[in-house]
Design an enzyme around this catalytic site. Structure first.
Site, PDB file in Angstrom:
ATOM      1  N   TRP A 112       0.822  -1.219   0.000  1.00  0.00           N
ATOM      2  CA  TRP A 112       0.000   0.000   0.000  1.00  0.00           C
ATOM      3  C   TRP A 112       0.853   1.265   0.000  1.00  0.00           C
ATOM      4  O   TRP A 112       0.323   2.365  -0.057  1.00  0.00           O
ATOM      5  CB  TRP A 112      -0.973   0.004   1.179  1.00  0.00           C
ATOM      6  N   GLU A 160      -5.826   0.606   5.298  1.00  0.00           N
ATOM      7  CA  GLU A 160      -5.972   1.172   6.641  1.00  0.00           C
ATOM      8  C   GLU A 160      -7.035   0.437   7.446  1.00  0.00           C
ATOM      9  O   GLU A 160      -6.874   0.243   8.647  1.00  0.00           O
ATOM     10  CB  GLU A 160      -6.304   2.669   6.555  1.00  0.00           C
ATOM     11  N   GLN A 189      -6.095  -3.273  14.268  1.00  0.00           N
ATOM     12  CA  GLN A 189      -6.055  -4.447  15.156  1.00  0.00           C
ATOM     13  C   GLN A 189      -5.367  -5.648  14.530  1.00  0.00           C
ATOM     14  O   GLN A 189      -5.510  -6.758  15.014  1.00  0.00           O
ATOM     15  CB  GLN A 189      -7.477  -4.918  15.551  1.00  0.00           C
ATOM     16  N   THR A 190      -4.657  -5.469  13.415  1.00  0.00           N
ATOM     17  CA  THR A 190      -4.099  -6.633  12.725  1.00  0.00           C
ATOM     18  C   THR A 190      -2.661  -6.349  12.291  1.00  0.00           C
ATOM     19  O   THR A 190      -2.350  -5.255  11.836  1.00  0.00           O
ATOM     20  CB  THR A 190      -4.967  -6.972  11.479  1.00  0.00           C
ATOM     21  N   GLY A 231     -10.744 -11.541  10.895  1.00  0.00           N
ATOM     22  CA  GLY A 231     -11.374 -11.123  12.152  1.00  0.00           C
ATOM     23  C   GLY A 231     -11.989  -9.735  12.083  1.00  0.00           C
ATOM     24  O   GLY A 231     -11.889  -9.046  11.068  1.00  0.00           O
ATOM     25  N   TYR A 268      -9.613   7.874  12.845  1.00  0.00           N
ATOM     26  CA  TYR A 268      -8.331   7.320  12.413  1.00  0.00           C
ATOM     27  C   TYR A 268      -8.300   7.106  10.889  1.00  0.00           C
ATOM     28  O   TYR A 268      -7.393   7.583  10.195  1.00  0.00           O
ATOM     29  CB  TYR A 268      -8.033   5.994  13.150  1.00  0.00           C
ATOM     30  N   ASP A 284      -2.536   6.414  15.876  1.00  0.00           N
ATOM     31  CA  ASP A 284      -2.907   5.022  16.162  1.00  0.00           C
ATOM     32  C   ASP A 284      -2.122   4.552  17.398  1.00  0.00           C
ATOM     33  O   ASP A 284      -1.443   5.357  18.047  1.00  0.00           O
ATOM     34  CB  ASP A 284      -2.653   4.128  14.942  1.00  0.00           C
ATOM     35  N   CYS A 323      10.251   2.061  18.363  1.00  0.00           N
ATOM     36  CA  CYS A 323       9.687   2.343  19.688  1.00  0.00           C
ATOM     37  C   CYS A 323       8.608   1.308  19.995  1.00  0.00           C
ATOM     38  O   CYS A 323       7.436   1.611  20.144  1.00  0.00           O
ATOM     39  CB  CYS A 323       9.117   3.765  19.703  1.00  0.00           C
ATOM     40  N   CYS A 339      16.156   2.178  21.432  1.00  0.00           N
ATOM     41  CA  CYS A 339      16.439   3.614  21.592  1.00  0.00           C
ATOM     42  C   CYS A 339      17.766   3.993  20.931  1.00  0.00           C
ATOM     43  O   CYS A 339      17.918   5.114  20.443  1.00  0.00           O
ATOM     44  CB  CYS A 339      16.464   3.981  23.068  1.00  0.00           C
ATOM     45  N   CYS A 382      17.109   5.067  17.480  1.00  0.00           N
ATOM     46  CA  CYS A 382      15.943   5.944  17.309  1.00  0.00           C
ATOM     47  C   CYS A 382      16.354   7.354  16.851  1.00  0.00           C
ATOM     48  O   CYS A 382      17.183   8.000  17.488  1.00  0.00           O
ATOM     49  CB  CYS A 382      15.183   6.021  18.625  1.00  0.00           C
ATOM     50  N   CYS A 397      13.786  12.722  23.475  1.00  0.00           N
ATOM     51  CA  CYS A 397      12.813  11.825  24.105  1.00  0.00           C
ATOM     52  C   CYS A 397      12.947  11.930  25.629  1.00  0.00           C
ATOM     53  O   CYS A 397      13.983  11.585  26.205  1.00  0.00           O
ATOM     54  CB  CYS A 397      13.047  10.390  23.640  1.00  0.00           C
TER      55      CYS A 397
END
Ligand code: SF4
Length: 363
Positions: free
Chosen positions: A29, A42, A47-48, A86, A125, A143, A197, A204, A207, A213
């Protein structure tokens, strides 16, 4: 947002975007600006895991290459493509929303957040993701990954369950977003949360935003953030279902379109009552719902499965049809075992189908 952080926000964005440019994953995508394809990705990604979504995304777009193709397809076909992914309300909502766009928007997906969020099933979202990634609108996407990054960078210890705290995170994300770079910036924030993260063992040392941070600078273990609401133990139910055999065919029924697993097919049965045997439960439920008399024979399979709010153990019994005729208004069918894979079943029932058809990988 701390004063210190405000001063550094421009460096934050630059370093984050440079990191994303070098390190972003090559995902299907990300090769497109097509709003339909981005919308599908999206919705699937909610949840996946990414690895689970990729084959579903590719197959879904092969079957429904554009919005009219999705809108025109029967809901059963859409659910079949979604089978195993699901959270089936996502598929039903997508199908309904595609029809709404065809009818009310002349087949054109709106190009801005405020219009997108009016469409059935599109929440803040998804609206922000499609508006920013497909159309470049300067709206932040927040998210679970972004919550984590922002909570740690700003050391926010309020639980993210409340609307007020969610609003606070959205405001911080909006503040950070560099004008004209929403697509890359939003994806970069999510990618940082997914790859660097992470909830456990964040990297870290790799990062790009560690310089500002708050948790890292305080030399704390970042894993304590974000604070989520305290989870409650989910209740458990025993569900008993029948694989009713009649002259080489098996009885299946379709769940009502509204509600949990709506529109999916299943083996009939229901929840065990206190003091009741599983065999009696199957016979009672099938008599009550479909008016069928059956002889319950042996246990064929049992499966444990967890939903968002409860867990089940599903007991599937081989049963023999004795008599009865279900009401025509209920949606049910007698099908051969070979026809079972043509129907969309929820994950737990799919394991029964796989064992019947010999495609199960359980030994
Ligand atoms: S420095 Fe560590 S805790 Fe802070 S944002 Fe980066 S990975 Fe997360």
């Amino acid at each position: 947002m701390s004063d210190n952080f405000k001063k550094r926000k421009s460096t934050f964005s630059k370093k984050l975007l440079a990191w994303y440019n070098e390190n972003s994953r090559d995902l299907p995508w990300r090769k497109t600006n097509n709003p339909y394809k981005i919308w599908i990705s999206e919705v699937m990604l909610q949840q996946t895991q990414v690895g689970t979504v990729i084959p579903y995304y590719n197959r879904f777009l092969e079957r429904f290459p554009d919005l009219p193709a999705l809108a025109q397809a029967p809901l059963d076909d859409v659910l079949k493509q979604w089978e195993g992914l699901g959270y089936y309300a996502r598929a039903r909502n997508l199908h309904k929303a595609a029809n709404e766009v065809v009818k009310d928007y002349d087949c054109k997906i709106p190009d801005n957040y405020l219009e997108l969020i009016k469409i059935y099933g599109i929440g803040p979202y998804t609206a922000a993701a499609v508006a920013s990634i497909a159309f470049g609108e300067d709206v932040p996407v927040v998210d679970g990954n972004v919550y984590r990054v922002l909570a740690r960078v700003n050391k926010i210890s309020e639980p993210i369950a409340s609307t007020a705290v969610k609003k606070k995170f959205a405001e911080i994300a909006a503040e950070l977003l560099p004008t004209g770079h929403a697509s890359d910036f939003n994806q970069a924030m999510m990618e940082l949360g997914a790859l660097i993260c992470t909830p456990r063992n964040p990297k870290c040392e790799l990062c790009p935003v560690s310089f500002c941070c708050a948790v890292k600078l305080a030399k704390e273990n970042p894993e304590w953030l974000p604070i989520k609401k305290v989870s409650v133990e989910r209740p458990h139910y025993n569900i008993a279902v029948g694989i009713i055999h009649r002259k080489g065919e098996i009885f299946i029924d379709q769940r009502p379109v509204k509600g949990l697993l709506g529109g999916l097919w299943e083996f009939p049965g229901g929840k065990q009552e206190a003091g009741e045997s599983l065999e009696n439960c199957v016979a009672r439920e099938i008599q009550k719902k479909f008016g069928l008399q059956i002889k319950v024979k042996t246990l064929f399979l049992n499966i444990k499965h967890a939903y968002t709010h409860f867990k089940i153990t599903l007991y599937a019994f081989d049963c023999e049809f004795v008599s009865g005729q279900p009401e025509a208004k209920l949606n049910w069918r007698w099908v051969t075992p070979a026809e079972l894979p043509n129907y969309a079943f929820p994950k737990s029932n799919k394991k029964i189908v796989d064992k019947i058809t010999g495609t199960s990988d359980e030994h």
